[in-house]
Scaffold this motif. Structure first.
Motif, mmCIF file in Angstrom:
data_model
loop_
_atom_site.group_PDB
_atom_site.id
_atom_site.type_symbol
_atom_site.label_atom_id
_atom_site.label_comp_id
_atom_site.label_asym_id
_atom_site.label_seq_id
_atom_site.Cartn_x
_atom_site.Cartn_y
_atom_site.Cartn_z
ATOM 1 N N LEU B 212 0.822 -1.203 0.000
ATOM 2 C CA LEU B 212 0.000 0.000 0.000
ATOM 3 C C LEU B 212 0.863 1.263 0.000
ATOM 4 C CD1 LEU B 212 -2.548 -1.069 2.756
ATOM 5 C CD2 LEU B 212 -2.822 -1.245 0.275
ATOM 6 N N ILE B 213 0.311 2.344 -0.530
ATOM 7 C CA ILE B 213 0.965 3.650 -0.441
ATOM 8 C C ILE B 213 0.627 4.290 0.902
ATOM 9 C CG2 ILE B 213 0.844 6.010 -1.349
ATOM 10 C CD1 ILE B 213 0.796 4.846 -4.115
ATOM 11 N N ALA B 214 -0.591 4.047 1.368
ATOM 12 C CA ALA B 214 -1.012 4.542 2.679
ATOM 13 C C ALA B 214 -2.134 3.644 3.188
ATOM 14 C CB ALA B 214 -1.485 5.987 2.586
ATOM 15 N N LEU B 215 -2.249 3.570 4.498
ATOM 16 C CA LEU B 215 -3.237 2.702 5.137
ATOM 17 C C LEU B 215 -4.200 3.567 5.947
ATOM 18 C CD1 LEU B 215 -3.971 -0.297 6.085
ATOM 19 C CD2 LEU B 215 -2.431 0.151 8.004
ATOM 20 N N PRO B 216 -5.530 3.438 5.727
ATOM 21 C CA PRO B 216 -6.462 4.249 6.508
ATOM 22 C C PRO B 216 -6.576 3.737 7.948
ATOM 23 C CG PRO B 216 -7.670 2.808 5.022
ATOM 24 C CD PRO B 216 -6.219 2.610 4.721
ATOM 25 N N VAL B 217 -6.808 4.669 8.862
ATOM 26 C CA VAL B 217 -6.904 4.347 10.285
ATOM 27 C C VAL B 217 -8.293 4.758 10.772
ATOM 28 C CG1 VAL B 217 -5.898 4.704 12.561
ATOM 29 C CG2 VAL B 217 -4.456 4.883 10.519
ATOM 30 N N CYS B 218 -8.981 3.832 11.441
ATOM 31 C CA CYS B 218 -10.335 4.113 11.916
ATOM 32 C C CYS B 218 -10.395 4.040 13.443
ATOM 33 C CB CYS B 218 -11.321 3.093 11.342
ATOM 34 S SG CYS B 218 -11.569 3.288 9.576
ATOM 35 N N ASP B 219 -11.338 4.780 14.009
ATOM 36 C CA ASP B 219 -11.553 4.672 15.453
ATOM 37 C C ASP B 219 -12.529 3.530 15.727
ATOM 38 O OD1 ASP B 219 -14.093 5.578 14.925
ATOM 39 O OD2 ASP B 219 -13.768 7.575 15.756
ATOM 40 N N ALA B 220 -12.897 3.362 16.987
ATOM 41 C CA ALA B 220 -13.731 2.225 17.372
ATOM 42 C C ALA B 220 -15.101 2.263 16.692
ATOM 43 C CB ALA B 220 -13.892 2.204 18.892
ATOM 44 N N ASP B 221 -15.532 3.448 16.251
ATOM 45 C CA ASP B 221 -16.828 3.569 15.576
ATOM 46 C C ASP B 221 -16.702 3.542 14.056
ATOM 47 O OD1 ASP B 221 -17.985 3.891 18.098
ATOM 48 O OD2 ASP B 221 -17.510 6.040 18.085
ATOM 49 N N ASP B 222 -15.556 3.034 13.537
ATOM 50 C CA ASP B 222 -15.321 2.921 12.097
ATOM 51 C C ASP B 222 -15.209 4.260 11.392
ATOM 52 O OD1 ASP B 222 -15.132 0.201 12.045
ATOM 53 O OD2 ASP B 222 -17.269 -0.113 11.689
ATOM 54 N N ARG B 223 -15.030 5.331 12.136
ATOM 55 C CA ARG B 223 -14.822 6.628 11.484
ATOM 56 C C ARG B 223 -13.359 6.778 11.111
ATOM 57 N NH1 ARG B 223 -18.164 9.658 15.786
ATOM 58 N NH2 ARG B 223 -16.254 9.045 16.847
ATOM 59 N N LEU B 224 -13.119 7.357 9.935
ATOM 60 C CA LEU B 224 -11.757 7.600 9.482
ATOM 61 C C LEU B 224 -11.138 8.695 10.340
ATOM 62 C CD1 LEU B 224 -9.633 6.972 7.272
ATOM 63 C CD2 LEU B 224 -10.601 8.854 5.956
ATOM 64 N N ALA B 230 3.364 4.925 3.641
ATOM 65 C CA ALA B 230 4.345 3.849 3.491
ATOM 66 C C ALA B 230 5.710 4.257 4.023
ATOM 67 C CB ALA B 230 4.450 3.427 2.020
ATOM 68 N N ASP B 231 6.091 5.536 3.832
ATOM 69 C CA ASP B 231 7.432 5.914 4.303
ATOM 70 C C ASP B 231 7.485 5.959 5.830
ATOM 71 O OD1 ASP B 231 5.738 8.049 3.643
ATOM 72 O OD2 ASP B 231 7.349 9.496 3.823
ATOM 73 N N ASP B 232 6.379 6.349 6.470
ATOM 74 C CA ASP B 232 6.347 6.280 7.932
ATOM 75 C C ASP B 232 6.347 4.831 8.406
ATOM 76 O OD1 ASP B 232 6.398 9.008 8.181
ATOM 77 O OD2 ASP B 232 4.234 9.226 8.320
ATOM 78 N N ALA B 233 5.683 3.958 7.636
ATOM 79 C CA ALA B 233 5.674 2.533 7.993
ATOM 80 C C ALA B 233 7.078 1.950 7.898
ATOM 81 C CB ALA B 233 4.726 1.764 7.077
ATOM 82 N N MET B 234 7.863 2.430 6.921
ATOM 83 C CA MET B 234 9.242 1.964 6.793
ATOM 84 C C MET B 234 10.043 2.348 8.031
ATOM 85 S SD MET B 234 10.542 2.467 2.878
ATOM 86 C CE MET B 234 12.092 1.598 2.606
ATOM 87 N N ASP B 235 9.814 3.564 8.532
ATOM 88 C CA ASP B 235 10.516 3.993 9.751
ATOM 89 C C ASP B 235 10.116 3.126 10.937
ATOM 90 O OD1 ASP B 235 11.633 5.968 8.229
ATOM 91 O OD2 ASP B 235 10.269 7.539 8.887
ATOM 92 N N VAL B 236 8.821 2.825 11.035
ATOM 93 C CA VAL B 236 8.342 1.958 12.119
ATOM 94 C C VAL B 236 8.992 0.580 12.013
ATOM 95 C CG1 VAL B 236 6.336 0.690 12.974
ATOM 96 C CG2 VAL B 236 6.149 3.134 12.473
ATOM 97 N N ALA B 237 9.047 0.051 10.787
ATOM 98 C CA ALA B 237 9.633 -1.274 10.582
ATOM 99 C C ALA B 237 11.107 -1.270 10.970
ATOM 100 C CB ALA B 237 9.458 -1.714 9.131
ATOM 101 N N GLU B 238 11.804 -0.159 10.652
ATOM 102 C CA GLU B 238 13.227 -0.085 10.989
ATOM 103 C C GLU B 238 13.418 -0.067 12.509
ATOM 104 O OE1 GLU B 238 16.131 2.170 8.539
ATOM 105 O OE2 GLU B 238 16.619 3.187 10.406
ATOM 106 N N GLU B 239 12.581 0.698 13.201
ATOM 107 C CA GLU B 239 12.664 0.731 14.664
ATOM 108 C C GLU B 239 12.384 -0.646 15.257
ATOM 109 O OE1 GLU B 239 10.154 3.742 16.427
ATOM 110 O OE2 GLU B 239 10.956 5.232 15.034
ATOM 111 N N GLU B 240 11.397 -1.318 14.682
ATOM 112 C CA GLU B 240 11.022 -2.652 15.140
ATOM 113 C C GLU B 240 12.189 -3.623 14.970
ATOM 114 O OE1 GLU B 240 8.186 -5.885 16.002
ATOM 115 O OE2 GLU B 240 8.679 -3.874 16.683
ATOM 116 N N VAL B 241 12.850 -3.548 13.819
ATOM 117 C CA VAL B 241 14.001 -4.414 13.563
ATOM 118 C C VAL B 241 15.109 -4.121 14.566
ATOM 119 C CG1 VAL B 241 15.908 -4.797 11.959
ATOM 120 C CG2 VAL B 241 13.566 -4.868 11.125
ATOM 121 N N THR B 242 15.361 -2.828 14.804
ATOM 122 C CA THR B 242 16.397 -2.450 15.768
ATOM 123 C C THR B 242 16.082 -3.046 17.145
ATOM 124 O OG1 THR B 242 16.918 -0.411 14.604
ATOM 125 C CG2 THR B 242 17.526 -0.514 16.923
ATOM 126 N N GLU B 243 14.822 -2.928 17.548
ATOM 127 C CA GLU B 243 14.434 -3.452 18.854
ATOM 128 C C GLU B 243 14.648 -4.969 18.923
ATOM 129 O OE1 GLU B 243 10.350 -3.031 21.029
ATOM 130 O OE2 GLU B 243 11.059 -1.042 20.482
#
Lengths: 434, 434
Positions: B212-224, B230-243
Motif C-alpha cells: 500500500l501507499i497509505a493505510l487508513p486508520v479508523c476509530d472504534a466507531d469505524d470513522r476515518l 508507506a514511508d512512515d511505515a518503513m521507519d516503524v519497521a526499521e525501529e522494530e528491527v532495531t528493537e
C-alpha cells in the motif's frame, strides 16, 4: 471449498486481496491450487504468481503449458516476469521464448542479464515516461494511457529523444500545475537516480532517505533503463537486514527462505564459522593449560570461570550489536569512534562494577574474601575488555572495508573468552600467591 | 559558507533535496544553522524540521519565538507536528497553543493523545477524502484542491456523512475511469484498514503485505481518523528491527539514537540481563564444582572446556537467530515447529560430527586417544543440545505469547553452557573411569 461450485469460488477469490489469495493457494495441494488459480482473470493470475514464494512459482510454471505460461508472463510486471524467468532451467527458458513477443523477449533477456544483487536485477522496465515539450494536459493524457501497464504513474520520467533521463515529475505536481505549462517548466531537472550496476542496497537507501515512490535507474550513458519501486526497495531492505542479522550470529547467506532451505544449504551456511571458532577457542584452552598449577592449587577458582568469561562475552556482544546497528542505519559513522570510546569506557566500568558487586557476594560465600577480591577484580577487567573489543571490532572491520556486521557475537565472545581466561588466572596468581 | 552572501546560500539550499539540507544543518553550530534555515521558504523550513533528529528539533524549537514556531508548525505535516509537540515540555506546549488556529489545536491535542507505540501515534490527519456520489471529474477536481496540503493524493478515502470509511480509490483507477462514472462505482468498497489503538507494527505489516501507499486508520466507531503512509511505515519497521536485534543481544530498548543516548540510558538498557546472566552462570560453576574430583584427576580435560561449551553456544545462537528471524518475517509460523525439528536434528548431527572430527585431532595430540574419544563424543552431544535449545526457545516464547526475539544469543549460550559442562564431565567420568 475447492470441490464446490466453481463460480462461487471464483467470485470469492476475485473479492479477496491478491496477497491473501496467494497465501491461501500456498496452503493447497498442487492440483486444487492450479484449478483455483485458473478461475481468476489473467491479470490477477499474473499478480498472484508475483506474490508466491519462488518454490511455489516453479511448481506453477511446471504445471502450465508453454503457451499458458507465456500468456500469464506477458501480463506480469516486468521485474517479476524476469525473476520468474531467471529461475527456470535453460530448457524451459528456450521453450518459452518463441511464445513471447519480440519486445518481451528482448526485455526479458535484458533484465535477466543483470547480476544478482545489482539494481538492474530488481528494477522494472514498465515505468511511465513523458516528453519535456508536452503541455500539462497532454502529459495527463499520456499518463492516463500508460496507467494500465506502468508499475506506477505517480512519478513520471522525462526523457529526451536519446532516452537520456532529464527530469522527473510527480503526478501531484502535474495536477496542480496550470494547464498551459510545459512539462520541462514544472519537472525536477536534477532527479535522484541510481546506476543499474550499483548495489541494491544503494537503491533502498536512496528511496528511504528521500521518501521516494520510485527511483529511476540509468545505464552508464545516463539513459533511463528502469525504475525501482518503494515496495521492492522494502523487500531489498528486509533481505539486507536478514543478511546482517545472520552475520551477527556467524551465519552465511541462505539463498532461499529458511522454510524451503535444504539440509545441505543450512549446513553450508553454518559450518564454516563453527569450525573456525573451534580452533579459535584452542587459545582459551591453552590459556587454561598455562595456569594448570594455579588451578590445581585453588580448584575453587574453577567455579567462577564460566561466569567470568561469559560476562565478558555478553557485555561485548551488547557493545558490538549497538555499534553494528548504528553503523548500518547511519546513526553512527566510522569517524565517530573516538568520541564514543570515552563514553563506552565509562559505561563498561559502571557495568563491571555492578557485576563485580554481585559476584563478590558469591565469592565470599564460595571461596572466602581472597577469592572474592580476585573474582571481583577480574570481573571489572573482563567486562571492560569485552566491551572494548565488542565496540572496536565493527569500526576496525569498517576501516578495513569489510562489513561491520561480521563483528558477530560469537566472534566477540571467542576473543573475550581467550583474554578473559588469561586475565582471570593472572589476577588470581598475583593476588593469591603474594 | 554561512558567512557568505545570503542570497547565494539561499539559492543553494533551495536547489538541494530537503533530506540533504537537514543533514547539512545537523553538522553546523546552532547560530549559523538557524540563520541558514531561516533563509528557506516557510514550507521548506517545516519539511526540514521533520527530517531533523529529535534532539536537534528541540534546539530549533528553543531558538524560535513562540510565534515563529507556531507559524512553522502550521506548515508541517500533521504527524510530524504532533511528534514535535509531544516532545515540548508542558510550559512550552501551553505557550504555543494560543498562537495556533482552533482547528490546529484540536488536531494536535487529538494526535498527541495517542499512546506511544500505537497506530494513532504515527498516523497523520492530512489525508484526501472524496464523497461517494461525486463523478470522476468532480473527484479529480477535489483531489487537485487537496493536493497542496494532503500527505498523499494517490490514495483517496471515501467517507459518508458521518465520516465512516466506506471505500478507497487510487488516483490511478480514478484516471482510467470514464468521466461520468461515480466514485462509489469504481472505489474498493472493502478497504484494508487498521484501528488507531492497534500496535504500529500491525500497520507496517499490512502496508508491506498489501504493497500500500497509505493505510487508513479508523476509530472504534469505524470513522476515518487518519492514515499511515508507506514511508512512515518503513521507519516503524526499521525501529522494530532495531528493537528485535537489541533483544537478540539482551539489550533493552533505547528511546533515542545510540549517538544521542546518555551513559545512564545505555547502562539501564544493558545491566539487567548482564546481572541476570551472572546468576544464571552460577549453575555452570556449580556443574564444574560437582566434578572437581574428575577434573583434579584429569587436568588435561580443562583444555577442552572453553572450546566445547563455546561450540554449544555458537550452534545454539545460529539456530535461535534463524528461527527468530523466520518467525518475525512470517516465513515460519509457530505451528511449523514439529516439521522443522527433524531437519534441525539432522543438521545439528552433521555439524556436530564435523566439529568432532576437528576436535578429535587436537584431542589425540593434547591428551591421547581416550581424551580424544571423550572430547569428540561430548562435542556431538553438546552441539546437538545447543542447536535444539536455540531452535526451541523462540517457539516456546511464542507459545507463551512473549516475543520470540527474547530468545537471545546470550540466553541460549548460558543455557548451553550449563548443560555443556555437565555433559562433558559426565561423559569424561564414564569413559575415563571404566
Amino acid at each position: 471449498l475447492s470441490e464446490g461450485d466453481t463460480q462461487s469460488v471464483a467470485d470469492f477469490l476475485v473479492s479477496q486481496e491478491i496477497a491473501d489469495v496467494a497465501a491461501w493457494l500456498e496452503e493447497l495441494d498442487t492440483a486444487p491450487a492450479m484449478q483455483a488459480m485458473r478461475l481468476l482473470p489473467l491479470h490477477d493470475q499474473a499478480e498472484v504468481i508475483g506474490y508466491l514464494r519462488p518454490a511455489s512459482q516453479m511448481i506453477v510454471a511446471a504445471q502450465m503449458g508453454r503457451r499458458e505460461l507465456a500468456r500469464v508472463m506477458s501480463a506480469m510486471s516486468h521485474d517479476e516476469r524476469a525473476d520468474l524467468f531467471k529461475q527456470l532451467d535453460a530448457d524451459a527458458q528456450e521453450a518459452l521464448l518463441p511464445s513471447l513477443s519480440q519486445a518481451e523477449r528482448e526485455d526479458l533477456r535484458r533484465l535477466a542479464a543483470f547480476e544478482e544483487g545489482t539494481v538492474g536485477a530488481v528494477m522494472t522496465s514498465d515505468y511511465a515516461t513523458l516528453r519535456p515539450e508536452m503541455t500539462t494536459s497532454e502529459a495527463l493524457e499520456a499518463l492516463r494511457a500508460q496507467a494500465v501497464d506502468a508499475e506506477t504513474i505517480y512519478t513520471a520520467y522525462i526523457v529526451d529523444a536519446g532516452r537520456a533521463l532529464i527530469g522527473v515529475l510527480s503526478l501531484r505536481d502535474l495536477l496542480i500545475a496550470r494547464p498551459r505549462q510545459k512539462v520541462v517548466e514544472i519537472m525536477d531537472g536534477e532527479p535522484i537516480y541510481v546506476r543499474a550496476e550499483a548495489e541494491q542496497e544503494e537503491a533502498a537507501r536512496l528511496i528511504a532517505r528521500y521518501d521516494l515512490i520510485a527511483l529511476p535507474v540509468c545505464d552508464a550513458d545516463d539513459r533511463l533503463v528502469g525504475i525501482v519501486t518503494a515496495d521492492d526497495a522494502m523487500d531489498v531492505a528486509e533481505e539486507e537486514v536478514t543478511e546482517d542479522i545472520y552475520k551477527g550470529s556467524t551465519l552465511g547467506p541462505i539463498e532461499t527462505s529458511v522454510k524451503d532451505a535444504t539440509i545441505v544449504m543450512l549446513y553450508k551456511a553454518r559450518i564454516y564459522w563453527l569450525v573456525l571458532l573451534v580452533f579459535g577457542n584452542i587459545f582459551s584452552g591453552a590459556g587454561i593449560a598455562a595456569f594448570e598449577e594455579t588451578i590445581a592449587a585453588h580448584l575453587a577458582l574453577l567455579f567462577f570461570l564460566p561466569l567470568l568469561i561469559a560476562s565478558g562475552g555478553n557485555a561485548g556482544t551488547q557493545s558490538a550489536t549497538l555499534m553494528v546497528r548504528a553503523l548500518a542505519t547511519g546513526d553512527v559513522r566510522p569517524m565517530d569512534f573516538g568520541r564514543l570510546l570515552g563514553r563506552e569506557v565509562l559505561i563498561a566500568l559502571a557495568l563491571g562494577l555492578t557485576m563485580a558487586a554481585a559476584v563478590a557476594v558469591i565469592g565470599v560465600w564460595r571461596g572466602g574474601p581472597e577469592i572474592a577480591v580476585v573474582v571481583s577484580l577480574a570481573m571489572v577487567v573482563i567486562v571492560l575488555m569485552g566491551a572494548l573489543i565488542g565496540m572496536s571490532l565493527p569500526f576496525i572491520f569498517a576501516r578495513l572495508d569489510r562489513d561491520p556486521a561480521a563483528a558477530s557475537g560469537p566472534l566477540v565472545t571467542s576473543l573475550a573468552d581467550v583474554l578473559g581466561v588469561v586475565m582471570y588466572f593472572s589476577i588470581a596468581r598475583v593476588v593469591l600467591e603474594i
